[in-house]
Motif scaffolding. Structure first.
Motif, short mmCIF file in Angstrom:
data_model
loop_
_atom_site.label_atom_id
_atom_site.label_comp_id
_atom_site.label_asym_id
_atom_site.label_seq_id
_atom_site.Cartn_x
_atom_site.Cartn_y
_atom_site.Cartn_z
N PRO A 74 34.85 6.34 13.02
CA PRO A 74 36.24 6.43 13.46
C PRO A 74 36.61 5.41 14.54
O PRO A 74 37.79 5.21 14.82
N TYR A 75 35.59 4.77 15.13
CA TYR A 75 35.86 3.81 16.19
C TYR A 75 36.05 2.42 15.57
O TYR A 75 35.11 1.64 15.43
N ARG A 76 37.30 2.10 15.21
CA ARG A 76 37.59 0.84 14.55
C ARG A 76 38.84 0.19 15.12
O ARG A 76 39.62 -0.42 14.39
N VAL A 77 39.03 0.34 16.42
CA VAL A 77 40.20 -0.26 17.06
C VAL A 77 39.92 -1.73 17.33
O VAL A 77 39.00 -2.06 18.09
N ARG A 78 40.69 -2.61 16.72
CA ARG A 78 40.46 -4.03 16.87
C ARG A 78 40.71 -4.48 18.31
O ARG A 78 41.75 -4.19 18.89
N MET A 134 35.44 -1.14 32.18
CA MET A 134 34.76 0.13 32.00
C MET A 134 35.14 0.76 30.66
O MET A 134 34.30 1.30 29.93
N THR A 135 36.43 0.68 30.33
CA THR A 135 36.89 1.25 29.07
C THR A 135 36.25 0.56 27.88
O THR A 135 35.84 1.20 26.90
N ALA A 136 36.15 -0.78 27.96
CA ALA A 136 35.54 -1.54 26.86
C ALA A 136 34.06 -1.18 26.71
O ALA A 136 33.56 -1.04 25.58
N LYS A 137 33.36 -1.00 27.81
CA LYS A 137 31.95 -0.63 27.74
C LYS A 137 31.79 0.76 27.12
O LYS A 137 30.88 1.00 26.30
N GLU A 138 32.64 1.69 27.53
CA GLU A 138 32.58 3.05 26.96
C GLU A 138 32.87 3.02 25.47
O GLU A 138 32.23 3.74 24.68
N TYR A 139 33.83 2.20 25.09
CA TYR A 139 34.17 2.11 23.66
C TYR A 139 32.99 1.57 22.86
O TYR A 139 32.66 2.11 21.77
N ARG A 140 32.31 0.54 23.35
CA ARG A 140 31.17 -0.02 22.63
C ARG A 140 30.05 1.00 22.49
O ARG A 140 29.38 1.08 21.45
N LEU A 141 29.82 1.79 23.55
CA LEU A 141 28.77 2.81 23.50
C LEU A 141 29.10 3.87 22.45
O LEU A 141 28.24 4.22 21.61
N LEU A 142 30.32 4.38 22.45
CA LEU A 142 30.70 5.41 21.49
C LEU A 142 30.69 4.87 20.06
O LEU A 142 30.30 5.58 19.12
N ARG A 143 31.09 3.63 19.87
CA ARG A 143 31.06 3.04 18.53
C ARG A 143 29.63 2.92 18.03
O ARG A 143 29.34 3.16 16.85
N ALA A 144 28.70 2.56 18.96
CA ALA A 144 27.30 2.45 18.56
C ALA A 144 26.74 3.82 18.17
O ALA A 144 25.97 3.94 17.20
#
Length: 224
Positions: A27-31, A1-11
């Motif tokens: 700002p969303y550049r966490v490898r 769920m966290t990974a999906k939320e991260y991808r959405l916010l990065r997009a």
């Protein structure tokens, strides 16, 4: 769920940077933050499958009663058939139920065993059948001499509870599957004990004689 939320916010932020020019950089550049790590489902061993098949349908004979003064009391049938009231007062119904099962494992409680589901578990496992395919098998679909099972139908339970009978979803769903010799004795015993002697007789039925629903299976098999 966290990974999906991260991808959405990065997009969203990528759009703000590239298209809307609202930000100078994303700002969303966490490898690795967008990677999902899903653990593999555990797989039962052959011995565990047979153990599970044997345990299904076992139910200790007893009941739990709530006391007016608080707590719960356990009453059960002993292995010799006599009814017994446990002197212990349990704080919760769940605790009394656990005590009943513990007594059953020590052979102190009479066990009722519905064996209708043993062959179902073994056949579904070793023939790789889906639930909807297994519960609609007919006697004529079971090849005892050839050790095969023919899949030609499936039963789908809709959200409203309606049972819909039809063909498998794809052409590949219609198939003939080999059955291991090790489960054939259980399958023969099931056909002899629980299935009518006519080709169109359903192999695995509910207690009332109708198609076996998943909810009824969990209750009747004491699946917990």
């Amino acid at each position: 769920m966290t990974a999906k939320e991260y991808r959405l916010l990065r997009a969203v932020m990528t759009t703000a940077v590239d298209d809307d020019k609202m930000l100078s950089r994303n700002p969303y550049r966490v490898r690795g933050a967008d990677n999902e790590h899903t653990p593999e489902r555990p797989v039962l061993t052959v011995a565990q499958v047979f153990q599970l098949a044997e345990l299904l349908g076992r139910r200790p004979v007893g009941n739990v009663r709530k006391l007016g003064s608080g707590g719960f009391r356990l009453r059960y049938r002993e292995a010799d058939g006599e009814m017994c009231v446990c002197p212990v007062i349990y704080p919760t119904r769940a605790a009394a139920g656990e005590a009943l099962w513990h007594l059953a494992t020590e052979d102190q409680v009479h066990i009722e065993h519905d064996r209708r589901f043993r062959a179902l578990v073994l056949l579904a496992t070793f023939a790789s059948l889906r639930w909807g395919e297994a519960i609609v098998l007919r006697r004529s679909d079971i090849g005892l001499k050839a050790r095969t099972v023919r899949v030609r139908e499936q039963l789908v339970e809709l959200d409203g509870g309606q049972m819909v009978l039809g063909p498998p979803k794809s052409r590949a769903g219609k198939r003939v599957v080999s059955v291991p010799a090790v489960i054939m004795p259980a399958l023969r015993a099931h056909l002899d004990a629980f299935v009518e002697d006519r080709p169109d007789a359903v192999v695995f039925l509910g207690a009332g004689g109708g198609f076996l629903r998943a909810s009824n299976f969990r209750r009747e098999a004491n699946w917990d």
